[in-house]
Write a protein that holds these residues in place. Sequence first.
Motif, PDB file in Angstrom:
ATOM      1  N   PRO A  35      -7.440  12.044   2.009  1.00  0.00           N
ATOM      2  CA  PRO A  35      -7.571  12.198   0.552  1.00  0.00           C
ATOM      3  C   PRO A  35      -8.643  11.293  -0.057  1.00  0.00           C
ATOM      4  N   THR A  36      -8.915  10.152   0.594  1.00  0.00           N
ATOM      5  CA  THR A  36      -9.949   9.237   0.107  1.00  0.00           C
ATOM      6  C   THR A  36     -10.798   8.776   1.291  1.00  0.00           C
ATOM      7  N   TYR A  37     -12.123   8.837   1.114  1.00  0.00           N
ATOM      8  CA  TYR A  37     -13.008   8.352   2.181  1.00  0.00           C
ATOM      9  C   TYR A  37     -14.286   7.817   1.531  1.00  0.00           C
ATOM     10  N   LYS A  38     -14.575   6.512   1.745  1.00  0.00           N
ATOM     11  CA  LYS A  38     -15.709   5.836   1.125  1.00  0.00           C
ATOM     12  C   LYS A  38     -16.455   4.981   2.153  1.00  0.00           C
ATOM     13  N   LEU A  39     -17.743   4.825   1.929  1.00  0.00           N
ATOM     14  CA  LEU A  39     -18.582   4.030   2.836  1.00  0.00           C
ATOM     15  C   LEU A  39     -19.511   3.117   2.048  1.00  0.00           C
ATOM     16  N   ARG A  40     -19.769   1.944   2.618  1.00  0.00           N
ATOM     17  CA  ARG A  40     -20.817   1.035   2.144  1.00  0.00           C
ATOM     18  C   ARG A  40     -21.640   0.573   3.345  1.00  0.00           C
ATOM     19  N   ILE A  41     -22.842   0.097   3.076  1.00  0.00           N
ATOM     20  CA  ILE A  41     -23.722  -0.418   4.122  1.00  0.00           C
ATOM     21  C   ILE A  41     -24.119  -1.849   3.775  1.00  0.00           C
ATOM     22  N   ILE A  42     -24.063  -2.745   4.762  1.00  0.00           N
ATOM     23  CA  ILE A  42     -24.544  -4.118   4.610  1.00  0.00           C
ATOM     24  C   ILE A  42     -25.615  -4.343   5.676  1.00  0.00           C
ATOM     25  N   PRO A  76      -6.482  -0.984   5.119  1.00  0.00           N
ATOM     26  CA  PRO A  76      -7.255  -1.079   6.358  1.00  0.00           C
ATOM     27  C   PRO A  76      -8.713  -0.682   6.126  1.00  0.00           C
ATOM     28  N   LEU A  77      -9.601  -1.409   6.756  1.00  0.00           N
ATOM     29  CA  LEU A  77     -11.042  -1.105   6.728  1.00  0.00           C
ATOM     30  C   LEU A  77     -11.526  -0.986   8.166  1.00  0.00           C
ATOM     31  N   HIS A  78     -12.659  -0.335   8.334  1.00  0.00           N
ATOM     32  CA  HIS A  78     -13.248  -0.299   9.684  1.00  0.00           C
ATOM     33  C   HIS A  78     -14.743  -0.523   9.565  1.00  0.00           C
ATOM     34  N   SER A  79     -15.267  -1.370  10.459  1.00  0.00           N
ATOM     35  CA  SER A  79     -16.701  -1.672  10.468  1.00  0.00           C
ATOM     36  C   SER A  79     -17.345  -1.068  11.709  1.00  0.00           C
ATOM     37  N   TYR A  80     -18.483  -0.401  11.503  1.00  0.00           N
ATOM     38  CA  TYR A  80     -19.250   0.197  12.596  1.00  0.00           C
ATOM     39  C   TYR A  80     -20.612  -0.483  12.686  1.00  0.00           C
ATOM     40  N   ASP A  81     -21.106  -0.582  13.900  1.00  0.00           N
ATOM     41  CA  ASP A  81     -22.501  -0.995  14.096  1.00  0.00           C
ATOM     42  C   ASP A  81     -23.375   0.206  13.749  1.00  0.00           C
ATOM     43  N   TYR A  82     -24.048   0.140  12.631  1.00  0.00           N
ATOM     44  CA  TYR A  82     -24.821   1.270  12.104  1.00  0.00           C
ATOM     45  C   TYR A  82     -25.833   1.781  13.126  1.00  0.00           C
ATOM     46  N   ASP A  83     -26.473   0.872  13.844  1.00  0.00           N
ATOM     47  CA  ASP A  83     -27.540   1.264  14.764  1.00  0.00           C
ATOM     48  C   ASP A  83     -27.014   1.909  16.044  1.00  0.00           C
ATOM     49  N   LYS A  84     -25.726   1.755  16.332  1.00  0.00           N
ATOM     50  CA  LYS A  84     -25.147   2.348  17.551  1.00  0.00           C
ATOM     51  C   LYS A  84     -24.501   3.705  17.288  1.00  0.00           C
ATOM     52  N   LEU A  85     -24.484   4.129  16.032  1.00  0.00           N
ATOM     53  CA  LEU A  85     -23.875   5.417  15.700  1.00  0.00           C
ATOM     54  C   LEU A  85     -24.709   6.563  16.262  1.00  0.00           C
ATOM     55  N   ASP A 107     -24.964  -8.577  18.625  1.00  0.00           N
ATOM     56  CA  ASP A 107     -26.319  -8.140  18.290  1.00  0.00           C
ATOM     57  C   ASP A 107     -26.353  -7.221  17.070  1.00  0.00           C
ATOM     58  N   THR A 108     -25.241  -7.030  16.415  1.00  0.00           N
ATOM     59  CA  THR A 108     -25.188  -6.146  15.242  1.00  0.00           C
ATOM     60  C   THR A 108     -25.972  -6.760  14.085  1.00  0.00           C
ATOM     61  N   THR A 109     -26.770  -5.914  13.422  1.00  0.00           N
ATOM     62  CA  THR A 109     -27.520  -6.384  12.249  1.00  0.00           C
ATOM     63  C   THR A 109     -27.211  -5.575  10.995  1.00  0.00           C
ATOM     64  N   THR A 110     -26.732  -4.348  11.183  1.00  0.00           N
ATOM     65  CA  THR A 110     -26.386  -3.493  10.041  1.00  0.00           C
ATOM     66  C   THR A 110     -24.979  -2.950  10.241  1.00  0.00           C
ATOM     67  N   VAL A 111     -24.161  -3.085   9.203  1.00  0.00           N
ATOM     68  CA  VAL A 111     -22.749  -2.702   9.290  1.00  0.00           C
ATOM     69  C   VAL A 111     -22.481  -1.550   8.336  1.00  0.00           C
ATOM     70  N   ALA A 112     -21.844  -0.505   8.856  1.00  0.00           N
ATOM     71  CA  ALA A 112     -21.304   0.565   8.018  1.00  0.00           C
ATOM     72  C   ALA A 112     -19.821   0.271   7.821  1.00  0.00           C
ATOM     73  N   LEU A 113     -19.402   0.135   6.579  1.00  0.00           N
ATOM     74  CA  LEU A 113     -18.039  -0.287   6.249  1.00  0.00           C
ATOM     75  C   LEU A 113     -17.279   0.882   5.642  1.00  0.00           C
ATOM     76  N   GLU A 114     -16.129   1.179   6.225  1.00  0.00           N
ATOM     77  CA  GLU A 114     -15.334   2.355   5.834  1.00  0.00           C
ATOM     78  C   GLU A 114     -14.023   1.926   5.188  1.00  0.00           C
ATOM     79  N   ALA A 115     -13.682   2.554   4.058  1.00  0.00           N
ATOM     80  CA  ALA A 115     -12.364   2.412   3.439  1.00  0.00           C
ATOM     81  C   ALA A 115     -11.843   3.807   3.160  1.00  0.00           C
ATOM     82  N   ALA A 116     -10.595   4.065   3.554  1.00  0.00           N
ATOM     83  CA  ALA A 116     -10.101   5.437   3.461  1.00  0.00           C
ATOM     84  C   ALA A 116      -8.591   5.461   3.311  1.00  0.00           C
ATOM     85  N   ILE A 117      -8.103   6.643   2.996  1.00  0.00           N
ATOM     86  CA  ILE A 117      -6.674   6.955   3.096  1.00  0.00           C
ATOM     87  C   ILE A 117      -6.570   8.168   4.004  1.00  0.00           C
TER      88      ILE A 117
END
Length: 805
Positions: free
Chosen positions: A223-230, A271-280, A336-346
Amino acid sequence: MKVSYQWLKEYLDIDVAPRDLAEKIARTSVDINDVYSLSDGLKKIVVGEVETCEPHPDSDHLHVCQVNVGEDEPIQIVCGAPNVAAGEKVIVALHGARIGDNVKIKRGKIRGVQSNGMLCALQELGFSDKIAPKDYDEGIYLLPDDAKPGDSVFPYLGMDDTIIDTDVTPNRGDMLSIYGNVNDIAAFYGLKPHFKELAIKKEGDEKTADLVKTTVNDEKISPTYKLRIIKGVKIADSPLWMQIKLWNSGIRPVNNVVDVTNYILLKYGQPLHSYDYDKLPGHQFGVRHANKDEKFTTLDGDEQTLIENDIVVTADDQPIALAGTMGGEGTAVADDTTTVALEAAIFDPIMVRKQARRLDLHSESSMRFERGINPATVETALNEAAELISELAGGEITQGIVTASEKPAQDKQITLSLSKVNHVLGTNLKMAEVTDIFKRLAFPATVSEDDQIVVTVPARRWDIFVAADLYEEIARIYGYDNLPATLPVMTRNHGGLTARQKFIRASRHDMEGMGLDQAISYSLTTVEKAKQFQIDPVDEPMKLDFPMSSDHVATRMSIISGLLIDVAYNVARNVNDVALYEEGRVFLPKGGERPEEQEHLAAAITGHLLANSWHLDDQPVDFFQVKGIVERYLHNLGIAGEIAYVADDQRPEMHPGRTADILIDGQLVGFVGQVHPTVAKDYKIPETYVFELNLEDLIAADKVANEYHPISKYPAITRDIALLVDKNVTNADVLAVIKKRGGAFLKNIHLFDVYSGLHLPKGKKSLAYTLTYQDVHNTLTEDQVNKAFDKVTNALVDDLGAEIR
């Protein structure tokens, strides 16, 4: 949830002892598992500064350290940790200290060198491997530079904090966060919380929407899905204050990005989840159902085989996380991560629960998704996490949030009546008292002139739907102990058992009266065991879609298999004389959505009938003993129909020569006999005899009305008869003939001898009976008895070909 008392005090001006607070929580909100401090049982553990560190003269891995512990002179300690070095602040257990597992530290010599204490790792203070940072797995823990030698280490490590371990019920998912606990505690103490939210201070020029795209085709599953990038983050250890909050909550610190997501999870329950943006694999995010047999490797390194009911987060349609459960190995944040994709969802709570249970991947995140997420704080949590990552890892937050779906945070309005509140709770509350309770709960309430209260329930309390939920809120904040105690209103109806309940209770009394002990076994078993020992066989049992274990996947269709497991349990512990019965339900698929439930009675007996008697030899249980129990039981029930025992060699789990079906007026109601030796071997039990009866048939069977038969005052006359018959002639055949021709005065037939051997013709056996005659009104004459006895003798000769001996 492990709730830190010091963390609560950051948001509440509370002056209540932690144990008193825990008792209040238990009496008002949720249960308490424990109240403890990590320093419990520890003493004489201080900060030390290593002044010098020299190699041990007789060891290639030990070091001799001079350690400043705040005294006039440093103390000498021998240490084998590879990371000990001069200038480091360390944990020192002094002479006489108590460390984890109640170990006492004493002075001593290590390879000839005096050691006056111990330099400690966190595990040696009682920290479990699950929460101690991995960086120090091979050595001692190093304290921050501002630690003062000689001070107690407990404040530096948060070990002086008190942890209140709550046992949160499924309906109170809001209590799985500091935010929820603060709101609830503030309500029942009448406090005003000063909860702190951290907003984003600065965003970069680059837009998040230029870096990632996201869509959710089915908003039911997300029902909810949001992303930010750092961008531009530098992975390092998180600050000690954050690590302390995590390990006091039972979570291991990892790095400054992962720790922030866990910190926000604890603070907001989001709950949040962080991804290595460059490894996606791509930057088009989505949430979908998994494909059947789709493979995915989770963070723990295990390859999971997915089904269509699982849900996954994807990048360019390739799975990168099990939604709400666990992330993937290939996109995890690393050094070695330099860019993070941050997910918040339901995510859909039912699907997350089923997925986590099926894959046995229960986590802090899945536990919260299963119980519900506050839609009002999803974006707040995402923004605060992004700001913290920016501050702690030096990254730049890109501009804006990319949103695929968003469930609006809707407050609920519920109307109450003050009179109904008092009626339900048995109280005499005033309107001001009720509105004050809602004010403490931070539930806006308006009062109308006609006794009505309109209450607005915020989205953070998603467990409240109807007026009854608000009655409960009023009761718990007002105090359950303050509710008046009244006796229940008595009715004039006489209580009692139904005929069915009386029948079942009488069955249990009969079994116990005959020396059997009651057992209760599982209604769920394996498919193989469910198919065994059926009275009227059914091909397949009813199976569970999501069994909790491989031993409990199908509903039982017989009780005997469960009893044999109980027999095996006893025999394995040298209890060899076992007599168990069970009355319970079996579940027989009959073509509908639900199985047919039947009450059955079963027993399993092994060992000896009479053990350790001084004047009688032990006698092993046999078929006739168990058959006698069944006969006595059916007699006690007063079954009016004709009861027959028919030999049966078609039951694969039963001995083909020691098994009989039990029939009433020709209808199969059960069976009795010996468990087949090969089946007994599989169950690891000795020779065992069993029976099972369908109580539904016995309840429905005609019964003999209770009758009084006076004992005759006239003497009985007996006649003995010995017969030579073919071996295939059974006792039942003989009894049938005798009863048919015995006459009105025949009262009892007793078989007292069976013989077959060398002195008889081949294929023959000898049966000897005592026949008892009695007239309840007159004295029998010799002629009357002889006449009746002759009819029996002639019938045996004519019908069975018997030879009278």
